[in-house]
Motif scaffolding. Structure first.
Motif, PDB file in Angstrom:
ATOM      1  N   ASP A   3       0.835  -1.083   0.109  1.00 11.24           N
ATOM      2  CA  ASP A   3      -0.053  -0.055  -0.048  1.00 11.24           C
ATOM      3  C   ASP A   3       0.914   1.315   0.055  1.00 11.24           C
ATOM      4  N   ARG A   4       1.803   1.284  -0.802  1.00  6.91           N
ATOM      5  CA  ARG A   4       2.784   2.533  -1.013  1.00  6.91           C
ATOM      6  C   ARG A   4       2.146   3.313  -2.052  1.00  6.91           C
ATOM      7  N   TRP A   5       3.009   4.787  -2.078  1.00 10.38           N
ATOM      8  CA  TRP A   5       2.313   5.538  -2.854  1.00 10.38           C
ATOM      9  C   TRP A   5       3.385   5.292  -4.054  1.00 10.38           C
ATOM     10  N   LEU A   6       2.647   5.297  -5.341  1.00  7.41           N
ATOM     11  CA  LEU A   6       3.469   5.198  -6.612  1.00  7.41           C
ATOM     12  C   LEU A   6       3.748   6.755  -7.271  1.00  7.41           C
ATOM     13  N   SER A   7       4.742   6.742  -8.056  1.00  8.03           N
ATOM     14  CA  SER A   7       4.995   7.820  -8.588  1.00  8.03           C
ATOM     15  C   SER A   7       4.344   7.702 -10.143  1.00  8.03           C
ATOM     16  N   VAL A   8       4.793   8.747 -10.701  1.00 12.65           N
ATOM     17  CA  VAL A   8       4.045   9.043 -12.214  1.00 12.65           C
ATOM     18  C   VAL A   8       4.393   7.958 -13.219  1.00 12.65           C
ATOM     19  N   ASP A   9       5.725   7.698 -13.009  1.00 11.50           N
ATOM     20  CA  ASP A   9       6.223   6.662 -14.091  1.00 11.50           C
ATOM     21  C   ASP A   9       5.922   5.185 -13.566  1.00 11.50           C
ATOM     22  N   GLU A  10       5.671   5.169 -12.223  1.00 11.82           N
ATOM     23  CA  GLU A  10       5.360   3.661 -11.789  1.00 11.82           C
ATOM     24  C   GLU A  10       3.864   3.459 -11.911  1.00 11.82           C
ATOM     25  N   TRP A  40       3.415  14.402  -8.348  1.00  8.61           N
ATOM     26  CA  TRP A  40       2.086  13.603  -8.225  1.00  8.61           C
ATOM     27  C   TRP A  40       2.352  12.219  -7.775  1.00  8.61           C
ATOM     28  N   LYS A  41       1.518  11.690  -6.655  1.00  5.98           N
ATOM     29  CA  LYS A  41       1.569  10.242  -5.966  1.00  5.98           C
ATOM     30  C   LYS A  41       0.248   9.595  -6.275  1.00  5.98           C
ATOM     31  N   PHE A  42       0.195   8.518  -6.122  1.00  5.33           N
ATOM     32  CA  PHE A  42      -0.972   7.597  -6.654  1.00  5.33           C
ATOM     33  C   PHE A  42      -1.069   6.568  -5.449  1.00  5.33           C
ATOM     34  N   LYS A  43      -2.273   6.304  -5.509  1.00  4.63           N
ATOM     35  CA  LYS A  43      -2.657   4.819  -4.458  1.00  4.63           C
ATOM     36  C   LYS A  43      -3.183   4.005  -5.545  1.00  4.63           C
ATOM     37  N   LYS A  44      -2.558   2.745  -5.703  1.00  2.00           N
ATOM     38  CA  LYS A  44      -2.883   1.861  -6.843  1.00  2.00           C
ATOM     39  C   LYS A  44      -4.376   1.286  -6.655  1.00  2.00           C
ATOM     40  N   ASP A  45      -4.836   1.165  -5.500  1.00  2.00           N
ATOM     41  CA  ASP A  45      -6.148   0.691  -5.093  1.00  2.00           C
ATOM     42  C   ASP A  45      -7.509   2.043  -5.739  1.00  2.00           C
ATOM     43  N   GLU A  46      -7.232   3.102  -5.659  1.00  2.00           N
ATOM     44  CA  GLU A  46      -7.902   4.163  -5.910  1.00  2.00           C
ATOM     45  C   GLU A  46      -7.745   4.256  -7.572  1.00  2.00           C
ATOM     46  N   VAL A  47      -6.550   4.224  -8.129  1.00  2.00           N
ATOM     47  CA  VAL A  47      -6.578   4.182  -9.829  1.00  2.00           C
ATOM     48  C   VAL A  47      -7.357   2.748 -10.169  1.00  2.00           C
ATOM     49  N   ASP A  48      -7.089   1.797  -9.424  1.00  2.00           N
ATOM     50  CA  ASP A  48      -7.684   0.597  -9.793  1.00  2.00           C
ATOM     51  C   ASP A  48      -9.218   0.791 -10.121  1.00  2.00           C
ATOM     52  N   GLN A  49     -10.017   1.474  -8.789  1.00  2.00           N
ATOM     53  CA  GLN A  49     -11.246   1.614  -8.724  1.00  2.00           C
ATOM     54  C   GLN A  49     -12.001   2.565  -9.850  1.00  2.00           C
ATOM     55  N   TRP A  50     -10.950   3.761  -9.996  1.00  2.00           N
ATOM     56  CA  TRP A  50     -11.241   4.580 -11.197  1.00  2.00           C
ATOM     57  C   TRP A  50     -11.218   3.981 -12.391  1.00  2.00           C
ATOM     58  N   VAL A  51     -10.346   3.060 -12.691  1.00  2.00           N
ATOM     59  CA  VAL A  51     -10.464   2.461 -14.041  1.00  2.00           C
ATOM     60  C   VAL A  51     -11.737   1.479 -14.233  1.00  2.00           C
ATOM     61  N   ARG A  52     -11.931   0.702 -13.130  1.00  2.00           N
ATOM     62  CA  ARG A  52     -12.989  -0.240 -13.179  1.00  2.00           C
ATOM     63  C   ARG A  52     -14.315   0.601 -13.456  1.00  2.00           C
ATOM     64  N   SER A  53     -14.417   1.948 -12.999  1.00  2.00           N
ATOM     65  CA  SER A  53     -15.574   2.692 -13.058  1.00  2.00           C
ATOM     66  C   SER A  53     -15.835   3.434 -14.143  1.00  2.00           C
ATOM     67  N   GLY A  54     -14.880   3.262 -15.015  1.00  2.00           N
ATOM     68  CA  GLY A  54     -15.080   3.695 -16.688  1.00  2.00           C
ATOM     69  C   GLY A  54     -14.258   5.090 -16.620  1.00  2.00           C
ATOM     70  N   GLY A  55     -13.400   5.500 -15.660  1.00  2.00           N
ATOM     71  CA  GLY A  55     -12.633   6.587 -15.895  1.00  2.00           C
ATOM     72  C   GLY A  55     -11.817   6.583 -16.660  1.00  2.00           C
ATOM     73  N   ALA A  56     -10.968   5.754 -17.126  1.00  2.00           N
ATOM     74  CA  ALA A  56     -10.126   5.774 -18.285  1.00  2.00           C
ATOM     75  C   ALA A  56     -10.642   5.458 -19.515  1.00  2.00           C
ATOM     76  N   ALA A  57     -11.834   5.073 -19.841  1.00  2.00           N
ATOM     77  CA  ALA A  57     -12.491   4.878 -21.083  1.00  2.00           C
ATOM     78  C   ALA A  57     -12.323   5.873 -22.082  1.00  2.00           C
ATOM     79  N   ALA A  58     -11.834   5.382 -23.200  1.00  2.00           N
ATOM     80  CA  ALA A  58     -12.031   6.418 -24.368  1.00  2.00           C
ATOM     81  C   ALA A  58     -13.297   7.039 -24.615  1.00  2.00           C
TER      82      ALA A  58
END
Length: 69
Positions: A3-10, A40-58
């Motif tokens: 549960d660590r913070w990820l960088s932009v590259d990571e 900018w830092k990211f929590k993987k679980d937050e990003v996963d949820q955002w992707v699942r909810s369609g946030g990254a959909a083109a």
């Protein structure tokens, strides 16, 4: 210690996208990110949820609704 913070590259590597796309998604699609100083830092679980909810959909529905107005 997963549960660590990820960088932009990571987070880009994790999602298989370029760092420019990460910055674009933060500003244009509301990608969940936290600014710590200049970084900018990211929590993987937050990003996963955002992707699942369609946030990254083109051309997601919210983008389409905004263009129609």
């Amino acid at each position: 210690m997963e549960d660590r913070w990820l960088s932009v590259d990571e987070i880009g590597d994790y999602l298989g996208i370029k760092r420019d796309t990460v910055y674009k998604w933060i500003s244009e699609k509301g990608m969940p990110a936290h600014k710590i100083g200049r970084l900018w830092k990211f929590k993987k679980d937050e990003v996963d949820q955002w992707v699942r909810s369609g946030g990254a959909a083109a051309g997601n529905e919210q983008d389409d609704a905004n263009k129609a107005e």
